[in-house]
Structures are given as C-alpha cells and as structure tokens.
Design a protein around this motif. Structure first.
Motif, PDB file in Angstrom:
ATOM      1  N   GLY A  77      -0.857  11.341   4.873  1.00 32.24           N
ATOM      2  CA  GLY A  77      -2.008  11.955   4.211  1.00 32.24           C
ATOM      3  C   GLY A  77      -2.811  10.964   3.405  1.00 32.24           C
ATOM      4  O   GLY A  77      -4.050  11.013   3.394  1.00 32.24           O
ATOM      5  N   TRP A  78      -2.124  10.042   2.748  1.00 28.55           N
ATOM      6  CA  TRP A  78      -2.823   8.998   1.989  1.00 28.55           C
ATOM      7  C   TRP A  78      -3.651   8.117   2.922  1.00 28.55           C
ATOM      8  O   TRP A  78      -4.777   7.740   2.612  1.00 28.55           O
ATOM      9  CB  TRP A  78      -1.803   8.140   1.233  1.00 28.55           C
ATOM     10  CG  TRP A  78      -2.407   6.938   0.583  1.00 28.55           C
ATOM     11  CD1 TRP A  78      -3.032   6.877  -0.624  1.00 28.55           C
ATOM     12  CD2 TRP A  78      -2.471   5.612   1.129  1.00 28.55           C
ATOM     13  NE1 TRP A  78      -3.466   5.596  -0.876  1.00 28.55           N
ATOM     14  CE2 TRP A  78      -3.142   4.818   0.185  1.00 28.55           C
ATOM     15  CE3 TRP A  78      -2.027   5.036   2.316  1.00 28.55           C
ATOM     16  CZ2 TRP A  78      -3.368   3.449   0.407  1.00 28.55           C
ATOM     17  CZ3 TRP A  78      -2.250   3.701   2.530  1.00 28.55           C
ATOM     18  CH2 TRP A  78      -2.917   2.916   1.576  1.00 28.55           C
ATOM     19  N   THR A  79      -3.068   7.790   4.088  1.00 29.00           N
ATOM     20  CA  THR A  79      -3.798   6.963   5.050  1.00 29.00           C
ATOM     21  C   THR A  79      -5.072   7.650   5.518  1.00 29.00           C
ATOM     22  O   THR A  79      -6.133   7.035   5.628  1.00 29.00           O
ATOM     23  CB  THR A  79      -2.888   6.665   6.261  1.00 29.00           C
ATOM     24  OG1 THR A  79      -1.691   6.043   5.805  1.00 29.00           O
ATOM     25  CG2 THR A  79      -3.581   5.728   7.238  1.00 29.00           C
ATOM     26  N   LEU A 114       4.655   4.674  11.349  1.00 29.59           N
ATOM     27  CA  LEU A 114       4.321   3.938  10.126  1.00 29.59           C
ATOM     28  C   LEU A 114       3.382   2.766  10.373  1.00 29.59           C
ATOM     29  O   LEU A 114       2.942   2.122   9.421  1.00 29.59           O
ATOM     30  CB  LEU A 114       5.601   3.408   9.477  1.00 29.59           C
ATOM     31  CG  LEU A 114       6.500   4.445   8.801  1.00 29.59           C
ATOM     32  CD1 LEU A 114       7.757   3.774   8.277  1.00 29.59           C
ATOM     33  CD2 LEU A 114       5.766   5.152   7.677  1.00 29.59           C
ATOM     34  N   VAL A 115       3.057   2.481  11.625  1.00 24.67           N
ATOM     35  CA  VAL A 115       2.236   1.307  11.933  1.00 24.67           C
ATOM     36  C   VAL A 115       0.881   1.395  11.237  1.00 24.67           C
ATOM     37  O   VAL A 115       0.440   0.463  10.550  1.00 24.67           O
ATOM     38  CB  VAL A 115       2.062   1.159  13.453  1.00 24.67           C
ATOM     39  CG1 VAL A 115       1.039   0.068  13.758  1.00 24.67           C
ATOM     40  CG2 VAL A 115       3.398   0.823  14.108  1.00 24.67           C
ATOM     41  N   VAL A 116       0.196   2.526  11.385  1.00 24.33           N
ATOM     42  CA  VAL A 116      -1.138   2.680  10.787  1.00 24.33           C
ATOM     43  C   VAL A 116      -1.061   2.705   9.263  1.00 24.33           C
ATOM     44  O   VAL A 116      -1.849   2.021   8.593  1.00 24.33           O
ATOM     45  CB  VAL A 116      -1.832   3.937  11.345  1.00 24.33           C
ATOM     46  CG1 VAL A 116      -3.152   4.176  10.627  1.00 24.33           C
ATOM     47  CG2 VAL A 116      -2.067   3.786  12.845  1.00 24.33           C
ATOM     48  N   VAL A 131      -3.211  11.913  -2.683  1.00 22.36           N
ATOM     49  CA  VAL A 131      -4.570  12.260  -2.224  1.00 22.36           C
ATOM     50  C   VAL A 131      -5.235  13.094  -3.320  1.00 22.36           C
ATOM     51  O   VAL A 131      -5.368  14.314  -3.195  1.00 22.36           O
ATOM     52  CB  VAL A 131      -4.534  13.031  -0.892  1.00 22.36           C
ATOM     53  CG1 VAL A 131      -5.922  13.032  -0.251  1.00 22.36           C
ATOM     54  CG2 VAL A 131      -3.523  12.429   0.068  1.00 22.36           C
ATOM     55  N   PRO A 132      -5.691  12.464  -4.400  1.00 23.01           N
ATOM     56  CA  PRO A 132      -6.159  13.231  -5.553  1.00 23.01           C
ATOM     57  C   PRO A 132      -7.465  13.981  -5.328  1.00 23.01           C
ATOM     58  O   PRO A 132      -7.761  14.938  -6.054  1.00 23.01           O
ATOM     59  CB  PRO A 132      -6.334  12.148  -6.628  1.00 23.01           C
ATOM     60  CG  PRO A 132      -6.548  10.879  -5.866  1.00 23.01           C
ATOM     61  CD  PRO A 132      -5.729  11.008  -4.627  1.00 23.01           C
ATOM     62  N   HIS A 133      -8.263  13.587  -4.342  1.00 23.56           N
ATOM     63  CA  HIS A 133      -9.574  14.204  -4.162  1.00 23.56           C
ATOM     64  C   HIS A 133      -9.572  15.332  -3.141  1.00 23.56           C
ATOM     65  O   HIS A 133     -10.638  15.874  -2.825  1.00 23.56           O
ATOM     66  CB  HIS A 133     -10.599  13.144  -3.738  1.00 23.56           C
ATOM     67  CG  HIS A 133     -10.704  12.009  -4.711  1.00 23.56           C
ATOM     68  ND1 HIS A 133     -11.102  12.186  -6.021  1.00 23.56           N
ATOM     69  CD2 HIS A 133     -10.437  10.688  -4.583  1.00 23.56           C
ATOM     70  CE1 HIS A 133     -11.096  11.019  -6.647  1.00 23.56           C
ATOM     71  NE2 HIS A 133     -10.687  10.092  -5.791  1.00 23.56           N
ATOM     72  N   LEU A 151      -2.207   0.058   4.116  1.00 24.00           N
ATOM     73  CA  LEU A 151      -1.740  -0.374   2.802  1.00 24.00           C
ATOM     74  C   LEU A 151      -1.943  -1.866   2.601  1.00 24.00           C
ATOM     75  O   LEU A 151      -2.323  -2.318   1.511  1.00 24.00           O
ATOM     76  CB  LEU A 151      -0.264  -0.002   2.645  1.00 24.00           C
ATOM     77  CG  LEU A 151       0.370  -0.206   1.271  1.00 24.00           C
ATOM     78  CD1 LEU A 151      -0.426   0.503   0.189  1.00 24.00           C
ATOM     79  CD2 LEU A 151       1.808   0.290   1.280  1.00 24.00           C
ATOM     80  N   LEU A 152      -1.701  -2.655   3.642  1.00 23.03           N
ATOM     81  CA  LEU A 152      -1.917  -4.100   3.536  1.00 23.03           C
ATOM     82  C   LEU A 152      -3.396  -4.425   3.320  1.00 23.03           C
ATOM     83  O   LEU A 152      -3.734  -5.290   2.517  1.00 23.03           O
ATOM     84  CB  LEU A 152      -1.392  -4.794   4.793  1.00 23.03           C
ATOM     85  CG  LEU A 152       0.124  -4.788   4.984  1.00 23.03           C
ATOM     86  CD1 LEU A 152       0.493  -5.419   6.317  1.00 23.03           C
ATOM     87  CD2 LEU A 152       0.821  -5.504   3.837  1.00 23.03           C
ATOM     88  N   VAL A 153      -4.269  -3.705   4.029  1.00 20.56           N
ATOM     89  CA  VAL A 153      -5.713  -3.929   3.864  1.00 20.56           C
ATOM     90  C   VAL A 153      -6.150  -3.582   2.450  1.00 20.56           C
ATOM     91  O   VAL A 153      -6.885  -4.341   1.791  1.00 20.56           O
ATOM     92  CB  VAL A 153      -6.500  -3.101   4.904  1.00 20.56           C
ATOM     93  CG1 VAL A 153      -7.992  -3.116   4.574  1.00 20.56           C
ATOM     94  CG2 VAL A 153      -6.259  -3.651   6.304  1.00 20.56           C
ATOM     95  N   GLU A 154      -5.711  -2.422   1.958  1.00 19.35           N
ATOM     96  CA  GLU A 154      -6.109  -2.001   0.614  1.00 19.35           C
ATOM     97  C   GLU A 154      -5.521  -2.915  -0.459  1.00 19.35           C
ATOM     98  O   GLU A 154      -6.140  -3.127  -1.504  1.00 19.35           O
ATOM     99  CB  GLU A 154      -5.669  -0.558   0.370  1.00 19.35           C
ATOM    100  CG  GLU A 154      -6.382   0.459   1.241  1.00 19.35           C
ATOM    101  CD  GLU A 154      -7.889   0.407   1.072  1.00 19.35           C
ATOM    102  OE1 GLU A 154      -8.376   0.535  -0.073  1.00 19.35           O
ATOM    103  OE2 GLU A 154      -8.599   0.212   2.084  1.00 19.35           O
TER     104      GLU A 154
END
Length: 245
Positions: free
Chosen positions: A243-245, A182-184, A12-14, A189-192
């Motif tokens: 956090g990335w999600t 992990l579902v969300v 989460v770089p921002h 990740l698949l969408v991105e």
C-alpha cells in the motif's frame, strides 16, 4: 485488525479508504483464519510483531517514552525463540535512524532499549537452560532443518548437493511468491531513500522484518503445515508495504 488499521494510517497517511480496506483484506486471509482457531501461537506472534513495528515507528516519531516499545520487544522474545532475531532487527533499524537523527537523548534511549532486550533474552534463554538443560526450545530446534542437513552432511561425509542445497531450494520454493512481490516495494524504497524523502522509517522497519522472516524460512527449509504458517506473521506488513508503494 485494529493494529493493521493504525499502521495503515502511518504508511499511507493521505488515504481515507486504505485504513478500512487493509484490515478487510487481512481478514480474508485463509491462513490467519485457520490458525486463529487452531490453538497455535501464529496469530499471537503476528499481533506481537505488528505491535512492535507500530511501537518502533511511534518512538521514532517522538511519541513519548519508549515503554510500549520495550514491552513489545519483550513480548517478541518471549512468544517465540526466533523472536530475538526480529527484536534485534527492529533495534538495528532504530539505531541507524537514531544515530542519523543526531538526537543525543534518543541515542541514549536506544541504548537502554538494547540493554532491556538483552536482559529479557538472558532471562528467557537462561531460564530455559536452567529448567530444561537446553538454550532453545524443541519446537524452535525442529524448524532448523538447514542446521540438521549441514550436521548430517559432515557426519556422513556427503556432498553439499545431497542435503544442503535441496534444503535451501525447498525453503526458497516455499517463499518465492513473497520475495517476488517485494521487488517493486524494495525498488521504490531505494529510490525514495536516495531522494532523502521524509517518513521512510515505517517502510524500512516493515521491509527489514519481512526480510528476516524470509531468511528464517529459507534456513528452516519451509514448513510442513498448511497456509504458509511461518510467513503469516509478516503478511500484514507485506500488505502495508504494498500500500505504501
């Protein structure tokens, strides 16, 4: 805690507050606190695994020679017998990204990393066989309850519903909270990935290591020790992926 903060900046770089909040959240983990003073290898393996994930992401980002990654992969193999599975997972994900990146130098470096990991594994397992007469350590074998259930089922000519299926069910019951959580992240990740968004390497590495951990736990039919000892190693990665999600 330092590694969690560093990895948070990559995931989460921002965000200015998550690199502080994530280590604090990890420090509140009862399991990590318990096993940090229990004299077992649980926090050591968690640290080594997170270091390997960080070194892998850094290498993919072009962070210089892969010496840190080579050392962390060796540590994974040495600290635990099942560390070979985690090292192989990291190398597989790196191989996919290296091949898709079209960088011949990175592909050659990846081949050297694979050869290095195989060498360390050969020394580790070969040395154990020469000294003890066994390829795998007794603590590692004691976790392979599914293998024991299959062997006993065949020896006693039982139905798989007697031992094997309950063993798998027990492992899933041990791990279902992590799998549900992990579902969300998996969907995101698949969408991105379909959008070909850049900077997904860290998320894919984290998800792959969590998946391997979940698979090993299910095959081991969970664990008898408190605070989900076998899953503690990937808890920081679960937090980072959330956090990335």
């Amino acid at each position: 805690m330092i590694l969690v903060a560093v990895m948070t900046r990559r995931f989460v770089p921002h965000s200015s507050w998550l690199p502080i909040a994530a280590p604090l959240a990890v420090s509140l983990s009862t399991g990590l606190a318990y096993f940090a003073v229990a004299g077992m290898d649980t926090p050591l393996f968690a640290c080594v695994l997170l270091a390997a994930a960080w070194a892998a992401v850094r290498w993919l980002d072009g962070g210089g020679r892969p010496i840190l990654l080579a050392l962390s992969l060796a540590a994974l193999v040495v600290v635990r017998a099942e560390g070979v599975a985690y090292a192989a997972t990291i190398l597989a994900v790196l191989g996919i990204f290296a091949a898709s990146g079209g960088n011949p130098a990175q592909v050659r470096a990846h081949r050297m990393l694979v050869a290095w990991a195989l060498f360390v594994a050969a020394v580790q397992f070969g040395g154990r066989w020469l000294y003890y007469g066994d390829w795998i350590s007794t603590p590692a074998l004691s976790k392979a309850f599914l293998e024991y259930a299959i062997r006993e089922t065949r020896r006693l000519h039982l139905s798989y519903s007697v031992l094997v299926l309950p063993t798998l069910r027990h492992g899933f019951d041990y791990q279902w909270r992590v799998l549900l959580g992990l579902v969300v992240p998996v969907a995101a990740l698949l969408v991105e990935s379909r959008r070909r968004t850049r900077g997904l390497e860290a998320a894919w590495i984290g998800l792959s290591l969590i998946a391997v951990n979940a698979l090993l736990i299910v095959l081991a039919a969970g664990d008898w020790m408190p605070y989900q000892r076998l899953g503690i190693a990937v808890w920081p990665l679960v937090l980072l992926l959330g956090g990335w999600t």
